[in-house]
Motif scaffolding. Structure first.
Motif, short mmCIF file in Angstrom:
data_model
loop_
_atom_site.label_atom_id
_atom_site.label_comp_id
_atom_site.label_asym_id
_atom_site.label_seq_id
_atom_site.Cartn_x
_atom_site.Cartn_y
_atom_site.Cartn_z
N UNK A 92 0.85 -1.19 0.00
CA UNK A 92 0.00 0.00 0.00
C UNK A 92 0.88 1.24 0.00
N UNK A 93 0.43 2.24 -0.79
CA UNK A 93 1.18 3.49 -0.86
C UNK A 93 0.22 4.67 -0.66
N UNK A 94 0.68 5.66 0.08
CA UNK A 94 -0.11 6.88 0.24
C UNK A 94 0.16 7.80 -0.94
N UNK A 95 -0.87 8.07 -1.73
CA UNK A 95 -0.70 8.88 -2.94
C UNK A 95 -1.16 10.32 -2.74
N UNK A 96 -1.72 10.62 -1.56
CA UNK A 96 -2.12 11.98 -1.26
C UNK A 96 -3.25 12.49 -2.12
N UNK A 97 -4.18 11.61 -2.49
CA UNK A 97 -5.27 11.99 -3.38
C UNK A 97 -6.53 12.42 -2.63
N UNK A 98 -6.49 12.35 -1.30
CA UNK A 98 -7.65 12.80 -0.54
C UNK A 98 -8.50 11.66 -0.01
N UNK A 99 -9.80 11.94 0.13
CA UNK A 99 -10.72 10.99 0.74
C UNK A 99 -10.75 9.66 -0.01
N UNK A 100 -10.94 9.71 -1.34
CA UNK A 100 -10.96 8.50 -2.17
C UNK A 100 -9.64 8.40 -2.92
N UNK A 101 -9.03 7.23 -2.85
CA UNK A 101 -7.74 7.02 -3.50
C UNK A 101 -7.74 5.64 -4.14
N UNK A 102 -7.45 5.58 -5.43
CA UNK A 102 -7.38 4.28 -6.10
C UNK A 102 -6.05 3.63 -5.77
N UNK A 103 -6.09 2.67 -4.86
CA UNK A 103 -4.87 1.97 -4.49
C UNK A 103 -4.41 1.10 -5.67
N UNK A 104 -5.38 0.46 -6.34
CA UNK A 104 -5.18 -0.18 -7.62
C UNK A 104 -6.43 0.12 -8.44
N UNK A 105 -6.49 -0.36 -9.68
CA UNK A 105 -7.68 -0.13 -10.50
C UNK A 105 -8.91 -0.80 -9.90
N UNK A 106 -8.70 -1.75 -8.98
CA UNK A 106 -9.81 -2.55 -8.47
C UNK A 106 -9.95 -2.53 -6.95
N UNK A 107 -9.14 -1.70 -6.29
CA UNK A 107 -9.23 -1.54 -4.83
C UNK A 107 -9.28 -0.05 -4.51
N UNK A 108 -10.31 0.37 -3.79
CA UNK A 108 -10.47 1.76 -3.39
C UNK A 108 -10.06 1.93 -1.94
N UNK A 109 -9.16 2.89 -1.70
CA UNK A 109 -8.79 3.26 -0.34
C UNK A 109 -9.58 4.49 0.06
N UNK A 110 -10.26 4.42 1.19
CA UNK A 110 -11.01 5.56 1.72
C UNK A 110 -10.31 6.04 2.97
N UNK A 111 -9.80 7.28 2.92
CA UNK A 111 -9.12 7.87 4.08
C UNK A 111 -10.19 8.47 4.99
N UNK A 112 -10.74 7.61 5.81
CA UNK A 112 -11.93 7.94 6.58
C UNK A 112 -11.60 8.85 7.77
N UNK A 113 -12.34 9.94 7.87
CA UNK A 113 -12.19 10.85 9.00
C UNK A 113 -13.48 11.00 9.79
N UNK A 114 -14.60 10.58 9.19
CA UNK A 114 -15.87 10.70 9.88
C UNK A 114 -16.81 9.55 9.49
N UNK A 115 -17.40 9.67 8.29
CA UNK A 115 -18.41 8.68 7.90
C UNK A 115 -18.44 8.53 6.39
N UNK A 116 -18.81 7.34 5.94
CA UNK A 116 -18.92 7.07 4.50
C UNK A 116 -19.98 5.99 4.30
N UNK A 117 -20.61 6.01 3.13
CA UNK A 117 -21.50 4.93 2.74
C UNK A 117 -20.75 4.01 1.77
N UNK A 118 -20.89 2.72 1.93
CA UNK A 118 -20.23 1.77 1.03
C UNK A 118 -21.14 0.56 0.82
N UNK A 119 -20.93 -0.12 -0.28
CA UNK A 119 -21.74 -1.30 -0.59
C UNK A 119 -21.54 -2.36 0.48
N UNK A 120 -22.62 -2.94 0.93
CA UNK A 120 -22.54 -3.99 1.94
C UNK A 120 -21.68 -5.15 1.42
#
Length: 230
Positions: free
Chosen positions: A15-43
């Motif tokens: 894993x690498x920190x790319x500094x892209x903010x709240x949503x960051x594409x870690x790969x084309x198929x894995x989303x990194x969410x830099x969570x600070x409060x709340x988010x909705x995501x698929x169950x």
């Protein structure tokens, strides 16, 4: 470094920190969410997290009776979970390719099965395609997301965006249709001559017809949906 050494594998895949903010594409198929409060995501989309994060299935009552009835009617519903806390959350959906949109007082309709994550400041509502619900297995529903904030959705392989222009309608297979402009309202048409070629998942020649000005996103894959009730 020695070829195929474990350190080489770790270096390539860590894993690498790319500094892209709240949503960051870690790969084309894995989303990194830099969570600070709340988010909705698929169950069921969480594959890993670090930090102090609490998960709870979406409480349909907090969104009003209208959404509750729609959810009951669609069967599978737009099944989403709330992630609350601080940390890094990693989500994915069956290895599908992830796209991120940063809405600026805009709206988009996304197939309920393809919605991956979105910010809670965005307004959302479940829209059931009643005209086609009896044709496709499990029906077809979408989630209209609007406002200012980030939303992520998934596609099987690379998405294709088709521009819809006045006087030049765009027709799509419902099972391959992922998203479209929030102000567009698709119609449903049938063509007997295409019955053996189009809409293989449903056995009917049903097509979605988009008219006006906007766009529609399709994927090179026909997804057949099944309701939990079946």
């Amino acid at each position: 470094m020695e070829k195929y050494h474990i350190n080489e594998f770790i270096s390539k895949t860590k894993q690498q920190d790319k500094g892209q903010g709240l949503f960051e594409l870690e790969t084309d198929r894995i989303l990194e969410i830099n969570l600070e409060n709340q988010i909705w995501a698929k169950t069921g989309s969480m594959i890993s997290y670090r930090g102090n994060i609490k998960f709870e299935r979406e409480g349909i009552l907090e969104h009003g009776l209208g959404k509750m009835f729609k959810k009951a009617f669609t069967g599978e519903g737009a099944s989403i979970m709330k992630a609350t806390g601080q940390g890094k959350l990693y989500v994915a959906d069956q290895g599908k390719k992830i796209s991120i949109l940063n809405l600026a007082d805009e709206s988009i309709c996304i197939n309920g099965n393809d919605l991956l994550a979105f910010e809670p400041r965005l307004k959302w509502d479940i829209k059931l395609m009643r005209k086609i619900a009896g044709v496709l297995a499990g029906g077809l529903f979408n989630v209209k997301v609007e406002g200012t904030g980030m939303v992520a959705f998934t596609t099987h392989y690379e998405p294709l965006t088709l521009l819809v222009e006045p006087g030049d309608a765009v027709y799509t297979d419902p099972n391959a249709t992922v998203a479209w402009s929030g102000h567009l309202t698709p119609d449903f048409v049938t063509d007997v001559s295409l019955k053996t070629f189009f809409g293989r998942g449903s056995g009917e020649s049903v097509q979605m017809k988009f008219e006006g000005s906007g766009f529609v996103v399709v994927q090179p894959f026909e997804e057949v949906y099944f309701s939990e009730k079946q």
